[in-house]
Design an enzyme around this catalytic site. Structure first.
Site, PDB file in Angstrom:
ATOM      1  N   ARG A  22      -0.556 -26.086   7.685  1.00 58.64           N
ATOM      2  CA  ARG A  22      -1.680 -25.167   7.873  1.00 58.64           C
ATOM      3  C   ARG A  22      -1.578 -24.457   9.218  1.00 58.64           C
ATOM      4  O   ARG A  22      -0.511 -24.392   9.811  1.00 58.64           O
ATOM      5  CB  ARG A  22      -2.990 -25.947   7.727  1.00 58.64           C
ATOM      6  CG  ARG A  22      -3.126 -26.513   6.304  1.00 58.64           C
ATOM      7  CD  ARG A  22      -4.432 -27.134   6.020  1.00 58.64           C
ATOM      8  NE  ARG A  22      -5.517 -26.165   6.219  1.00 58.64           N
ATOM      9  CZ  ARG A  22      -6.771 -26.521   6.438  1.00 58.64           C
ATOM     10  NH1 ARG A  22      -7.102 -27.795   6.480  1.00 58.64           N
ATOM     11  NH2 ARG A  22      -7.704 -25.610   6.607  1.00 58.64           N
ATOM     12  N   ASN A  70     -11.447 -39.599   9.336  1.00 54.57           N
ATOM     13  CA  ASN A  70     -11.126 -38.188   9.164  1.00 54.57           C
ATOM     14  C   ASN A  70     -12.056 -37.483  10.138  1.00 54.57           C
ATOM     15  O   ASN A  70     -13.230 -37.271   9.843  1.00 54.57           O
ATOM     16  CB  ASN A  70     -11.369 -37.718   7.730  1.00 54.57           C
ATOM     17  CG  ASN A  70     -10.968 -36.271   7.517  1.00 54.57           C
ATOM     18  OD1 ASN A  70     -10.853 -35.505   8.467  1.00 54.57           O
ATOM     19  ND2 ASN A  70     -10.775 -35.904   6.267  1.00 54.57           N
ATOM     20  N   ARG A 111      -3.926 -26.811  13.975  1.00 51.37           N
ATOM     21  CA  ARG A 111      -4.142 -28.091  13.283  1.00 51.37           C
ATOM     22  C   ARG A 111      -2.938 -29.036  13.410  1.00 51.37           C
ATOM     23  O   ARG A 111      -3.013 -30.181  12.980  1.00 51.37           O
ATOM     24  CB  ARG A 111      -4.448 -27.843  11.812  1.00 51.37           C
ATOM     25  CG  ARG A 111      -5.736 -27.092  11.575  1.00 51.37           C
ATOM     26  CD  ARG A 111      -6.063 -27.008  10.093  1.00 51.37           C
ATOM     27  NE  ARG A 111      -7.067 -26.015   9.814  1.00 51.37           N
ATOM     28  CZ  ARG A 111      -8.376 -26.213   9.910  1.00 51.37           C
ATOM     29  NH1 ARG A 111      -8.845 -27.381  10.278  1.00 51.37           N
ATOM     30  NH2 ARG A 111      -9.225 -25.234   9.634  1.00 51.37           N
ATOM     31  N   ALA A 159     -12.392 -31.321  12.578  1.00 52.60           N
ATOM     32  CA  ALA A 159     -11.941 -30.494  13.694  1.00 52.60           C
ATOM     33  C   ALA A 159     -11.836 -31.276  14.999  1.00 52.60           C
ATOM     34  O   ALA A 159     -11.052 -30.903  15.879  1.00 52.60           O
ATOM     35  CB  ALA A 159     -12.880 -29.302  13.871  1.00 52.60           C
ATOM     36  N   GLU A 176      -5.812 -42.477  11.036  1.00 52.80           N
ATOM     37  CA  GLU A 176      -6.297 -41.104  10.907  1.00 52.80           C
ATOM     38  C   GLU A 176      -5.903 -40.580   9.528  1.00 52.80           C
ATOM     39  O   GLU A 176      -4.753 -40.755   9.117  1.00 52.80           O
ATOM     40  CB  GLU A 176      -5.655 -40.252  12.007  1.00 52.80           C
ATOM     41  CG  GLU A 176      -6.001 -38.796  11.966  1.00 52.80           C
ATOM     42  CD  GLU A 176      -5.240 -37.996  13.018  1.00 52.80           C
ATOM     43  OE1 GLU A 176      -4.896 -36.845  12.717  1.00 52.80           O
ATOM     44  OE2 GLU A 176      -4.975 -38.519  14.134  1.00 52.80           O
ATOM     45  N   ARG A 233     -16.819 -26.643   0.005  1.00 54.01           N
ATOM     46  CA  ARG A 233     -16.119 -26.014   1.119  1.00 54.01           C
ATOM     47  C   ARG A 233     -14.630 -25.884   0.780  1.00 54.01           C
ATOM     48  O   ARG A 233     -13.924 -26.889   0.685  1.00 54.01           O
ATOM     49  CB  ARG A 233     -16.277 -26.862   2.378  1.00 54.01           C
ATOM     50  CG  ARG A 233     -15.496 -26.334   3.549  1.00 54.01           C
ATOM     51  CD  ARG A 233     -15.551 -27.276   4.730  1.00 54.01           C
ATOM     52  NE  ARG A 233     -14.689 -26.792   5.785  1.00 54.01           N
ATOM     53  CZ  ARG A 233     -13.974 -27.558   6.591  1.00 54.01           C
ATOM     54  NH1 ARG A 233     -14.055 -28.868   6.492  1.00 54.01           N
ATOM     55  NH2 ARG A 233     -13.208 -27.034   7.505  1.00 54.01           N
ATOM     56  N   HIS A 266      -6.361 -37.207   6.579  1.00 54.88           N
ATOM     57  CA  HIS A 266      -6.745 -35.826   6.272  1.00 54.88           C
ATOM     58  C   HIS A 266      -6.483 -35.577   4.800  1.00 54.88           C
ATOM     59  O   HIS A 266      -5.479 -36.058   4.253  1.00 54.88           O
ATOM     60  CB  HIS A 266      -5.952 -34.827   7.116  1.00 54.88           C
ATOM     61  CG  HIS A 266      -6.177 -35.015   8.575  1.00 54.88           C
ATOM     62  ND1 HIS A 266      -7.312 -34.572   9.215  1.00 54.88           N
ATOM     63  CD2 HIS A 266      -5.420 -35.631   9.519  1.00 54.88           C
ATOM     64  CE1 HIS A 266      -7.240 -34.910  10.488  1.00 54.88           C
ATOM     65  NE2 HIS A 266      -6.105 -35.555  10.695  1.00 54.88           N
ATOM     66  N   LEU A 267      -7.369 -34.827   4.180  1.00 53.18           N
ATOM     67  CA  LEU A 267      -7.199 -34.461   2.774  1.00 53.18           C
ATOM     68  C   LEU A 267      -6.020 -33.521   2.595  1.00 53.18           C
ATOM     69  O   LEU A 267      -5.221 -33.672   1.673  1.00 53.18           O
ATOM     70  CB  LEU A 267      -8.481 -33.808   2.253  1.00 53.18           C
ATOM     71  CG  LEU A 267      -9.717 -34.713   2.245  1.00 53.18           C
ATOM     72  CD1 LEU A 267     -10.981 -33.891   2.104  1.00 53.18           C
ATOM     73  CD2 LEU A 267      -9.605 -35.739   1.144  1.00 53.18           C
ATOM     74  N   SER A 268      -5.917 -32.542   3.469  1.00 54.50           N
ATOM     75  CA  SER A 268      -4.841 -31.548   3.370  1.00 54.50           C
ATOM     76  C   SER A 268      -3.680 -31.945   4.280  1.00 54.50           C
ATOM     77  O   SER A 268      -3.823 -32.793   5.162  1.00 54.50           O
ATOM     78  CB  SER A 268      -5.365 -30.159   3.773  1.00 54.50           C
ATOM     79  OG  SER A 268      -5.686 -30.133   5.154  1.00 54.50           O
ATOM     80  N   TYR A 318      -9.437 -28.449   0.105  1.00 52.97           N
ATOM     81  CA  TYR A 318      -9.977 -29.799   0.251  1.00 52.97           C
ATOM     82  C   TYR A 318     -10.280 -30.500  -1.062  1.00 52.97           C
ATOM     83  O   TYR A 318     -10.626 -31.676  -1.063  1.00 52.97           O
ATOM     84  CB  TYR A 318     -11.243 -29.756   1.119  1.00 52.97           C
ATOM     85  CG  TYR A 318     -10.972 -29.215   2.495  1.00 52.97           C
ATOM     86  CD1 TYR A 318     -10.222 -29.940   3.411  1.00 52.97           C
ATOM     87  CD2 TYR A 318     -11.457 -27.965   2.881  1.00 52.97           C
ATOM     88  CE1 TYR A 318      -9.956 -29.443   4.684  1.00 52.97           C
ATOM     89  CE2 TYR A 318     -11.205 -27.464   4.152  1.00 52.97           C
ATOM     90  CZ  TYR A 318     -10.453 -28.199   5.045  1.00 52.97           C
ATOM     91  OH  TYR A 318     -10.197 -27.707   6.292  1.00 52.97           O
ATOM     92  N   HIS A 359      -8.429 -32.370  16.639  1.00 51.41           N
ATOM     93  CA  HIS A 359      -7.605 -31.492  17.468  1.00 51.41           C
ATOM     94  C   HIS A 359      -8.189 -31.241  18.855  1.00 51.41           C
ATOM     95  O   HIS A 359      -7.547 -30.586  19.677  1.00 51.41           O
ATOM     96  CB  HIS A 359      -7.412 -30.155  16.739  1.00 51.41           C
ATOM     97  CG  HIS A 359      -7.150 -30.345  15.279  1.00 51.41           C
ATOM     98  ND1 HIS A 359      -5.972 -30.898  14.801  1.00 51.41           N
ATOM     99  CD2 HIS A 359      -7.925 -30.113  14.191  1.00 51.41           C
ATOM    100  CE1 HIS A 359      -6.043 -30.982  13.481  1.00 51.41           C
ATOM    101  NE2 HIS A 359      -7.210 -30.518  13.087  1.00 51.41           N
ATOM    102  N   ASP A 377     -10.003 -41.839  23.342  1.00 49.52           N
ATOM    103  CA  ASP A 377     -10.343 -42.940  24.252  1.00 49.52           C
ATOM    104  C   ASP A 377     -11.079 -44.059  23.530  1.00 49.52           C
ATOM    105  O   ASP A 377     -10.834 -45.242  23.787  1.00 49.52           O
ATOM    106  CB  ASP A 377     -11.179 -42.426  25.419  1.00 49.52           C
ATOM    107  CG  ASP A 377     -10.380 -41.570  26.398  1.00 49.52           C
ATOM    108  OD1 ASP A 377      -9.128 -41.534  26.301  1.00 49.52           O
ATOM    109  OD2 ASP A 377     -11.012 -40.936  27.264  1.00 49.52           O
ATOM    110  N   PRO A 420     -17.118 -33.680  11.323  1.00 47.39           N
ATOM    111  CA  PRO A 420     -17.841 -32.450  11.017  1.00 47.39           C
ATOM    112  C   PRO A 420     -17.334 -31.733   9.770  1.00 47.39           C
ATOM    113  O   PRO A 420     -16.134 -31.684   9.512  1.00 47.39           O
ATOM    114  CB  PRO A 420     -17.645 -31.579  12.256  1.00 47.39           C
ATOM    115  CG  PRO A 420     -16.475 -32.151  12.963  1.00 47.39           C
ATOM    116  CD  PRO A 420     -16.437 -33.605  12.614  1.00 47.39           C
ATOM    117  N   ASN A 421     -18.298 -31.216   9.031  1.00 46.85           N
ATOM    118  CA  ASN A 421     -18.103 -30.399   7.834  1.00 46.85           C
ATOM    119  C   ASN A 421     -17.625 -31.166   6.615  1.00 46.85           C
ATOM    120  O   ASN A 421     -17.544 -30.593   5.526  1.00 46.85           O
ATOM    121  CB  ASN A 421     -17.172 -29.210   8.119  1.00 46.85           C
ATOM    122  CG  ASN A 421     -17.741 -28.306   9.178  1.00 46.85           C
ATOM    123  OD1 ASN A 421     -18.894 -27.882   9.071  1.00 46.85           O
ATOM    124  ND2 ASN A 421     -16.978 -28.026  10.211  1.00 46.85           N
TER     125      ASN A 421
END
Length: 148
Positions: free
Chosen positions: A108, A75, A112, A78, A99, A19, A101-103, A24, A81, A88, A11-12
């Site tokens: 943060r 990625n 997170r 949200a 996994e 954004r 993540h950009l940041s 990001y 978390h 699963d 998402p997002n």
């Protein structure tokens, strides 16, 4: 014959580039996907990129990848978390999941810092912007060579 790698975004992430670019970056998701496809070619990997704001789509793509791909880069946004369903799914498919993540999520907000997905992933790469995906592709190339 190239190995297939799924690059899944949650998402997002479709809003990248507009954004919170201070967190990001300015690259769009299309920019990152193109970068992944091109880098994948240099590694002999066929990269399939998908994005959804819906958790069930991501779960379905994990299951699909389990039958056709050598690994997944995800990625989950949200859902990282909150999603036991993605945890699963990662455990159910029998291929490595990385996994990304950009940041740096650990620098943060407190919420997170906990990933529901990480315990089911082969590894986690965060904080390197779009290069997090490149590092994950390199890692999956190494992992898939070890399993052949």
């Amino acid at each position: 014959m190239p190995s297939t790698i799924f690059v899944l975004n949650g998402p997002n992430l479709n809003a990248l580039g507009r954004r919170e670019p201070g967190i990001y970056g300015a690259q769009t998701l299309a920019d990152i996907e193109a970068m992944c496809v091109e880098h994948g070619k240099t590694l002999g990997l066929d990269v399939v990129c998908r994005q959804s704001n819906h958790e069930g789509d991501l779960v379905d793509w994990f299951h699909e990848a389990g039958g056709v791909a050598q690994g997944i880069i995800v990625n989950a946004g949200a859902y990282t978390h909150t999603s036991i369903a993605l945890h699963d799914a990662a455990r159910a498919i029998g291929i490595p999941v990385i996994e990304v993540h950009l940041s740096n999520v650990h620098a943060r907000e407190e919420f997170r810092h906990k990933s529901m997905l990480a315990p089911a992933a082969k590894g986690v790469i965060c904080g390197f912007g779009a290069d997090s995906y490149i590092l994950a592709l390199n890692a999956l190339k190494t992992l898939t060579q070890q399993t052949k």
